[in-house]
Design a protein around this motif. Structure first.
Motif, PDB file in Angstrom:
ATOM      1  N   THR A   1     -65.106   8.220  -3.363  1.00  0.00           N
ATOM      2  CA  THR A   1     -64.744   8.711  -4.699  1.00  0.00           C
ATOM      3  C   THR A   1     -64.116   7.594  -5.527  1.00  0.00           C
ATOM      4  O   THR A   1     -64.489   7.380  -6.688  1.00  0.00           O
ATOM      5  CB  THR A   1     -63.758   9.889  -4.582  1.00  0.00           C
ATOM      6  OG1 THR A   1     -64.328  10.911  -3.770  1.00  0.00           O
ATOM      7  CG2 THR A   1     -63.434  10.464  -5.963  1.00  0.00           C
TER       8      THR A   1
ATOM      9  N   TYR B   1     -65.279   5.541  -8.842  1.00  0.00           N
ATOM     10  CA  TYR B   1     -64.390   5.436 -10.012  1.00  0.00           C
ATOM     11  C   TYR B   1     -64.249   3.979 -10.462  1.00  0.00           C
ATOM     12  O   TYR B   1     -64.337   3.683 -11.666  1.00  0.00           O
ATOM     13  CB  TYR B   1     -63.016   6.009  -9.674  1.00  0.00           C
ATOM     14  CG  TYR B   1     -61.933   5.573 -10.629  1.00  0.00           C
ATOM     15  CD1 TYR B   1     -61.837   6.124 -11.899  1.00  0.00           C
ATOM     16  CD2 TYR B   1     -61.034   4.568 -10.272  1.00  0.00           C
ATOM     17  CE1 TYR B   1     -60.859   5.698 -12.791  1.00  0.00           C
ATOM     18  CE2 TYR B   1     -60.061   4.142 -11.145  1.00  0.00           C
ATOM     19  CZ  TYR B   1     -59.969   4.708 -12.404  1.00  0.00           C
ATOM     20  OH  TYR B   1     -59.014   4.285 -13.278  1.00  0.00           O
TER      21      TYR B   1
ATOM     22  N   TYR C   1     -69.507   9.869  -9.111  1.00  0.00           N
ATOM     23  CA  TYR C   1     -68.085  10.192  -9.006  1.00  0.00           C
ATOM     24  C   TYR C   1     -67.868  11.698  -8.943  1.00  0.00           C
ATOM     25  O   TYR C   1     -67.164  12.203  -8.052  1.00  0.00           O
ATOM     26  CB  TYR C   1     -67.313   9.607 -10.189  1.00  0.00           C
ATOM     27  CG  TYR C   1     -65.882  10.095 -10.252  1.00  0.00           C
ATOM     28  CD1 TYR C   1     -64.883   9.457  -9.525  1.00  0.00           C
ATOM     29  CD2 TYR C   1     -65.539  11.213 -11.016  1.00  0.00           C
ATOM     30  CE1 TYR C   1     -63.577   9.916  -9.559  1.00  0.00           C
ATOM     31  CE2 TYR C   1     -64.233  11.677 -11.046  1.00  0.00           C
ATOM     32  CZ  TYR C   1     -63.252  11.032 -10.320  1.00  0.00           C
ATOM     33  OH  TYR C   1     -61.956  11.495 -10.348  1.00  0.00           O
TER      34      TYR C   1
ATOM     35  N   PRO D   1     -63.983   9.948 -15.203  1.00  0.00           N
ATOM     36  CA  PRO D   1     -63.422   9.822 -13.852  1.00  0.00           C
ATOM     37  C   PRO D   1     -61.989   9.303 -13.876  1.00  0.00           C
ATOM     38  O   PRO D   1     -61.570   8.622 -14.813  1.00  0.00           O
ATOM     39  CB  PRO D   1     -64.356   8.809 -13.182  1.00  0.00           C
ATOM     40  CG  PRO D   1     -65.636   8.910 -13.936  1.00  0.00           C
ATOM     41  CD  PRO D   1     -65.240   9.179 -15.355  1.00  0.00           C
TER      42      PRO D   1
END
Length: 558
Positions: A159, A163, A357, A405
């Motif tokens: 994740t 980002y 994301y 994000p």
């Protein structure tokens, strides 16, 4: 597990060699006896920042040595092998601190960095400080607790990688878009400058030849006049020319050569001279006949040379360097064109980064939500055992509606608690008292400790604010933890100390020159005395000793 702690000349510890066992080990002693320096030594050996104040007065250096058995630490053993620190089931950590504040660290006898030491230490020991309950008030710490419990390390890394890629591409795209107007203006300027330069016929550009042609046309009348005069003097003057006079000399000397042979050589030279005069006259005649006064061409040349001079001044270069300037401008225009292409490329990348994301963030939310529900039930049950019979604990995981994000996913994570029946769940920081917060913190740590990789856990007075029957339950919970891991606990509660598998007593000794902290492992009878001291203070009665013995015998049966 941690097998041995060895300290030399650290603060008030002159020399200490402490063997540790499996299960729950407690450290007790009077206030100021030096319990904290043992944990300080552990922290330094595991990578905490060091300075000269830690070195015992009048000593050259302080030294801490830790010895670990890796049979219950596969992750640490794999790390050692991957980083080429020979393991063989053992891990020796050594840290030295000099009087000047410099320190060195070693793993299995090999020098290492503090960063590497911390990476290894995180897989060997987990320390819960005496102020751990305060960190629970921070939402970021709450998020870390939940992610650790949910084993989200890999998913969280994916994740955050998505980002970071999005942020990098997004910022570059914004910068390019912001400067697009300036780029457009710059492009117009470059096109105008290149158009100016291309008037010079840059493919066949030769400033020296242009300058020479201009000079000839500008002075052509003078050239023709002087050239014709010289042609007349050489050969075309019917009455007296160089060619005619040399011819007369040749004729005369030829006649004399039959009389005096010395005239032959001069006569040959004159014949050669006449040939050179005739050749020069021929070339001069050919040149003069080819010249033509051309005012239009002269004007063209003057215009072009004027442009060359103007552009040279404008670009601050020599006349012959103008083609190089044109090539540089072409390259800049090409870069501007590439910038437009880069904007298109970045727009696609940014959109793909966002999709990646939010896909990872959604999966992260599902895992957090599931783990949060499970952990809420477990912690609620634990705090009810720890003296909050109607207490309820809940972990709120809310996926925020965000367009862009952000780090660590899109969730807002918050620990909520209701200490009394009928009261709504509210944020931990706004509800819990100091004692309640300590119990909730301990409940969280005990509940989540089963899922930690580190085989050794250290609790530094996390039982503060707790007493009576609740303290005994805390001791029982720590003893239960000690069945599956090594637990080291600094405590001031006799109820906790009575539950230990191993009891370590910290005390001071003094002489005229220096005070020193020492540690000894207590026998059963010594444990009864220390438990009684913790129960009764200075005056220890028979009933206090009886109570202490009962507590200890009860704890040792479990």
């Amino acid at each position: 597990m941690l097998q041995n702690l060895n300290i030399i000349d650290l603060a008030i510890v002159k020399s200490l060699d402490l063997n540790l066992e499996k299960g729950l080990s407690v450290l007790t002693g009077e206030t100021g006896a030096g319990k904290s320096i043992l944990l300080t030594a552990l922290g330094l050996a595991l990578g905490d920042r060091a300075d000269a104040s830690y070195v015992r007065p009048d000593c050259e250096r302080a030294e801490i040595n830790l010895s670990f058995d890796l049979s219950d630490a596969p992750a640490a053993q794999a790390w050692l092998e991957e980083n080429e620190f020979d393991a063989d089931g053992q891990c020796l950590i050594r840290r030295t601190i000099r009087q000047d504040g410099r320190s060195k660290a070693y793993i299995n006898g090999r020098p290492t960095t503090l960063q590497a030491l911390k990476l290894l230490s995180s897989q060997l020991v987990e320390i819960h400080g005496q102020h751990a309950h305060l960190t629970l008030l921070d939402n970021e710490e709450q998020r870390k607790f939940l992610d650790d419990y949910a084993q989200n390390t890999d998913l969280l890394a994916k994740t955050n990688q998505a980002y970071l890629q999005w942020r990098s591409n997004h910022f570059e795209l914004e910068a390019l878009i912001k400067s697009s107007t300036e780029l457009s203006n710059q492009e117009d300027l470059y096109l105008y400058q290149l158009n100016e330069l291309e008037q010079l016929d840059l493919i066949q550009y030769d400033y020296i030849a242009l300058s020479a042609e201009h000079s000839r046309l500008a002075n052509l009348e003078q050239i023709l006049q002087i050239g014709q005069l010289q042609l007349d003097l050489l050969s075309e003057n019917e009455h007296q020319s160089a060619n005619q006079m040399v011819g007369q000399s040749i004729s005369a000397l030829s006649d004399l050569s039959s009389l005096a042979g010395e005239f032959e050589e001069p006569n040959k030279l004159l014949i050669e001279a006449q040939i050179q005069i005739q050749e020069a006259s021929s070339q001069l005649r050919h040149f003069l006949e080819a010249q033509e006064i051309n005012p239009q061409r002269l004007q063209e040349l003057e215009n072009q040379i004027g442009i060359i001079h103007s552009l040279s001044r404008k670009h601050h270069v020599a006349h012959e360097d103008l083609p190089d300037i044109a090539e540089k401008i072409r390259l800049e225009l090409n870069n501007l064109s590439n910038s437009t292409e880069r904007i298109d490329e970045l727009e696609k990348l940014v959109e793909q980064n966002k999709q990646d994301y939010f896909s990872f963030a959604k999966a992260l939310n599902l895992k957090r939500t599931e783990a949060g529900k499970k952990l809420s039930v477990l912690i609620s049950a634990m705090i009810q055992e720890l003296g909050m019979p109607q207490g309820e604990f809940s972990i709120s995981v809310i996926a925020q509606d965000i367009n862009l994000p952000k780090i660590n996913g899109s969730d807002k994570i918050e620990f909520l608690v209701s200490a009394n029946p009928g009261l709504p769940l509210r944020p931990l920081a706004k509800v819990a008292s100091g004692g309640e917060l300590s119990r909730i913190s301990l409940a969280i740590q005990v509940t989540t400790s089963h899922d930690k990789d580190a085989p050794t856990m250290i609790f530094d007075e996390v039982d503060s604010g707790i007493g009576g029957g609740i303290a005994e339950i805390v001791g029982q919970k720590l003893r239960t933890l000690g069945k599956n891991a090594q637990v080291l606990c600094v405590t001031h509660l006799p109820q906790v100390a009575a539950q230990a598998h191993q009891h370590l007593f910290v005390f001071k000794t003094s002489d005229a020159a220096m005070t020193t902290s020492q540690v000894k492992t207590l026998s059963t009878e010594q444990r009864i005395q220390e438990t009684a001291r913790m129960l009764g203070g200075v005056n220890i009665t028979d009933s206090t000793l009886t109570h202490a013995r009962e507590m200890l015998m009860s704890g040792m049966k479990k």
